[in-house]
Design a protein around this motif. Structure first.
Motif, PDB file in Angstrom:
ATOM      1  N   GLU A  48      -9.740  -7.798   8.987  1.00 58.27           N
ATOM      2  CA  GLU A  48      -8.446  -8.507   8.937  1.00 58.27           C
ATOM      3  C   GLU A  48      -7.928  -9.037   7.629  1.00 58.27           C
ATOM      4  N   LEU A  49      -8.547  -8.364   6.757  1.00 57.71           N
ATOM      5  CA  LEU A  49      -7.998  -9.625   5.457  1.00 57.71           C
ATOM      6  C   LEU A  49      -6.386  -8.278   4.794  1.00 57.71           C
ATOM      7  N   GLY A  50      -5.765  -9.536   4.296  1.00 56.77           N
ATOM      8  CA  GLY A  50      -5.113  -9.107   3.520  1.00 56.77           C
ATOM      9  C   GLY A  50      -4.442  -8.699   2.046  1.00 56.77           C
ATOM     10  N   ARG A  51      -4.329  -7.924   1.643  1.00 54.99           N
ATOM     11  CA  ARG A  51      -4.351  -7.814  -0.240  1.00 54.99           C
ATOM     12  C   ARG A  51      -2.590  -7.779  -0.502  1.00 54.99           C
ATOM     13  N   LEU A  52      -3.070  -8.658  -1.541  1.00 52.51           N
ATOM     14  CA  LEU A  52      -1.367  -8.673  -2.441  1.00 52.51           C
ATOM     15  C   LEU A  52      -0.174  -7.479  -2.787  1.00 52.51           C
ATOM     16  N   PRO A  53       0.194  -7.125  -2.868  1.00 56.53           N
ATOM     17  CA  PRO A  53       0.880  -6.393  -3.262  1.00 56.53           C
ATOM     18  C   PRO A  53       0.948  -5.454  -4.356  1.00 56.53           C
ATOM     19  N   GLY A  54       0.892  -4.363  -4.642  1.00 56.32           N
ATOM     20  CA  GLY A  54       1.031  -4.072  -6.410  1.00 56.32           C
ATOM     21  C   GLY A  54       2.001  -3.871  -7.023  1.00 56.32           C
ATOM     22  N   ASN A  55       2.763  -4.047  -7.109  1.00 55.33           N
ATOM     23  CA  ASN A  55       4.144  -3.961  -7.148  1.00 55.33           C
ATOM     24  C   ASN A  55       4.573  -2.830  -8.608  1.00 55.33           C
ATOM     25  N   ALA A  56       4.307  -1.816  -8.331  1.00 53.19           N
ATOM     26  CA  ALA A  56       3.704  -0.696  -9.819  1.00 53.19           C
ATOM     27  C   ALA A  56       6.167  -0.813 -10.080  1.00 53.19           C
ATOM     28  N   ARG A  57       5.406  -0.323 -11.268  1.00 46.92           N
ATOM     29  CA  ARG A  57       6.994  -0.818 -11.876  1.00 46.92           C
ATOM     30  C   ARG A  57       6.946   0.382 -12.814  1.00 46.92           C
ATOM     31  N   MET A  58       8.420   0.549 -13.514  1.00 53.74           N
ATOM     32  CA  MET A  58       8.017   1.626 -14.528  1.00 53.74           C
ATOM     33  C   MET A  58       8.171   1.351 -15.629  1.00 53.74           C
ATOM     34  N   GLY A  59       6.728   1.746 -16.493  1.00 56.64           N
ATOM     35  CA  GLY A  59       6.302   1.532 -18.014  1.00 56.64           C
ATOM     36  C   GLY A  59       4.965   2.051 -18.615  1.00 56.64           C
ATOM     37  N   ALA A  60       4.465   2.559 -19.011  1.00 55.25           N
ATOM     38  CA  ALA A  60       3.348   3.057 -19.536  1.00 55.25           C
ATOM     39  C   ALA A  60       2.381   2.950 -18.564  1.00 55.25           C
ATOM     40  N   ARG A  61       1.567   4.187 -18.176  1.00 54.09           N
ATOM     41  CA  ARG A  61       0.245   3.939 -17.405  1.00 54.09           C
ATOM     42  C   ARG A  61      -0.338   2.681 -17.087  1.00 54.09           C
ATOM     43  N   ARG A  62      -0.578   1.502 -16.000  1.00 61.20           N
ATOM     44  CA  ARG A  62      -1.637   0.873 -15.649  1.00 61.20           C
ATOM     45  C   ARG A  62      -2.357   1.719 -14.359  1.00 61.20           C
ATOM     46  N   VAL A  63      -3.517   1.561 -14.405  1.00 60.44           N
ATOM     47  CA  VAL A  63      -3.709   1.331 -12.851  1.00 60.44           C
ATOM     48  C   VAL A  63      -5.439   1.041 -12.758  1.00 60.44           C
ATOM     49  N   THR A  64      -5.283   0.599 -11.832  1.00 61.38           N
ATOM     50  CA  THR A  64      -6.366  -0.417 -10.931  1.00 61.38           C
ATOM     51  C   THR A  64      -7.103  -0.013  -9.830  1.00 61.38           C
ATOM     52  N   SER A  65      -8.012  -0.246  -9.678  1.00 66.32           N
ATOM     53  CA  SER A  65      -9.276   0.666  -8.612  1.00 66.32           C
ATOM     54  C   SER A  65      -9.448  -1.278  -7.589  1.00 66.32           C
ATOM     55  N   VAL A  66      -9.102  -0.563  -6.546  1.00 65.47           N
ATOM     56  CA  VAL A  66      -9.599  -1.994  -5.826  1.00 65.47           C
ATOM     57  C   VAL A  66     -10.142  -1.257  -4.685  1.00 65.47           C
ATOM     58  N   ARG A  67     -11.800  -1.762  -4.443  1.00 66.51           N
ATOM     59  CA  ARG A  67     -12.879  -1.432  -3.042  1.00 66.51           C
ATOM     60  C   ARG A  67     -12.466  -1.644  -1.712  1.00 66.51           C
ATOM     61  N   VAL A  68     -11.900  -0.864  -1.549  1.00 60.82           N
ATOM     62  CA  VAL A  68     -11.383  -1.051   0.639  1.00 60.82           C
ATOM     63  C   VAL A  68     -12.937  -0.525   1.141  1.00 60.82           C
ATOM     64  N   ARG A  69     -12.459  -1.068   2.611  1.00 60.50           N
ATOM     65  CA  ARG A  69     -13.446  -0.529   3.450  1.00 60.50           C
ATOM     66  C   ARG A  69     -14.401   0.821   3.397  1.00 60.50           C
ATOM     67  N   GLY A  70     -15.716   0.436   3.718  1.00 61.67           N
ATOM     68  CA  GLY A  70     -16.915   2.108   3.494  1.00 61.67           C
ATOM     69  C   GLY A  70     -16.933   2.067   2.838  1.00 61.67           C
ATOM     70  N   GLY A  71     -16.764   1.123   1.107  1.00 58.87           N
ATOM     71  CA  GLY A  71     -17.157   1.783  -0.043  1.00 58.87           C
ATOM     72  C   GLY A  71     -16.317   2.548  -0.891  1.00 58.87           C
ATOM     73  N   HIS A  72     -15.140   2.554  -0.150  1.00 56.18           N
ATOM     74  CA  HIS A  72     -13.629   4.055  -0.692  1.00 56.18           C
ATOM     75  C   HIS A  72     -13.239   3.063  -1.735  1.00 56.18           C
ATOM     76  N   PHE A  73     -12.351   3.625  -2.694  1.00 53.88           N
ATOM     77  CA  PHE A  73     -11.367   3.192  -3.661  1.00 53.88           C
ATOM     78  C   PHE A  73     -10.042   3.267  -3.339  1.00 53.88           C
ATOM     79  N   LYS A  74      -9.366   2.639  -3.079  1.00 54.67           N
ATOM     80  CA  LYS A  74      -7.742   3.009  -3.609  1.00 54.67           C
ATOM     81  C   LYS A  74      -7.471   2.757  -4.547  1.00 54.67           C
ATOM     82  N   VAL A  75      -6.664   3.189  -5.427  1.00 54.97           N
ATOM     83  CA  VAL A  75      -6.228   3.330  -6.504  1.00 54.97           C
ATOM     84  C   VAL A  75      -4.673   2.391  -6.214  1.00 54.97           C
ATOM     85  N   ARG A  76      -4.696   1.516  -7.447  1.00 55.92           N
ATOM     86  CA  ARG A  76      -3.226   0.607  -7.861  1.00 55.92           C
ATOM     87  C   ARG A  76      -2.818   0.965  -8.783  1.00 55.92           C
TER      88      ARG A  76
END
Length: 219
Positions: free
Chosen positions: A28-56
């Protein structure tokens, strides 16, 4: 208190209070929004349920954009966020979200037209000025194709293709200006990408009207 997506803290439909008989759960966990904006590419990964990863995505400046009527897609630079149906605040902060309208660099699509149809969309004076600016700023100059140096066999192919080829006037005008309107179709906060499609037909007319009315209201 952390962000939760459970309904235990909400009132019932009747207005009564729910008795919480258990602790919070990780699903039931909620996370803060990434708020992607324009600029030089900067990406982070977030571990989610099942050991998978979202790319934020936090910052993005390019994306793959498809030109539906031509059946071609190309990587293009995102120049600006011009419209968002949700809020003008997202336009002001140049936030990249799904279904926002952006203006992208037309150079890759001009190159496609030159190679595939032998149609040159270059404005010689404007292209010379922009090339000089890019040299001064030491920017990477977009590759160009000289239509006049094509072989006889290629010219025959172009003649055959141009018999049945038609291009929308509104898109042609945008290509000459060097900026094309597109819609972001991916979710940068989930996939870490800002890919999309070029606006065409009724959809393009709709958003051009919206942008024109915004300009009039500013005046």
């Amino acid at each position: 208190m952390g962000l939760v997506r459970s309904r235990l803290h909400k009132l019932k439909v009747t207005g009564g209070k729910t008795k919480i008989h258990r602790k919070r759960r990780a699903h039931e966990l909620g996370r803060l929004p990434g708020n992607a904006r324009m600029g030089a590419r900067r990406v982070t990964s977030v571990r989610v349920r099942g050991g998978h990863f979202k790319v934020r995505a936090l910052r993005l400046d390019t994306g793959n954009f498809a030109w539906g009527s031509e059946g071609v897609s190309s990587r293009a630079r995102i120049l600006d966020v011009v419209y968002n149906a949700t809020s003008n605040e997202l336009v002001r902060t140049k936030s990249l979200v799904k279904n926002c309208i952006v203006s992208i660099d037309a150079a890759p699509f001009k190159l496609f037209l030159a190679k595939h149809y032998g149609v040159s969309m270059e404005n010689k004076k404007a292209s010379a000025a922009s090339a000089a600016k890019d040299k001064k700023a030491k920017k990477a100059v977009a590759p160009k194709f000289d239509v006049n140096k094509a072989s006889a066999s290629l010219k025959r192919k172009w003649a055959f293709r141009n018999k049945s080829h038609k291009m929308e006037k509104a898109i042609e005008e945008q290509l000459k200006m060097g900026r094309v309107l597109a819609r972001v179709s991916t979710r940068p906060g989930q996939h870490g990408r800002a890919d999309g499609v070029l606006l065409e037909g009724a959809e393009l007319q709709f958003y051009q009207k919206k942008l024109d009315s915004k300009k009039k209201n500013k005046k």
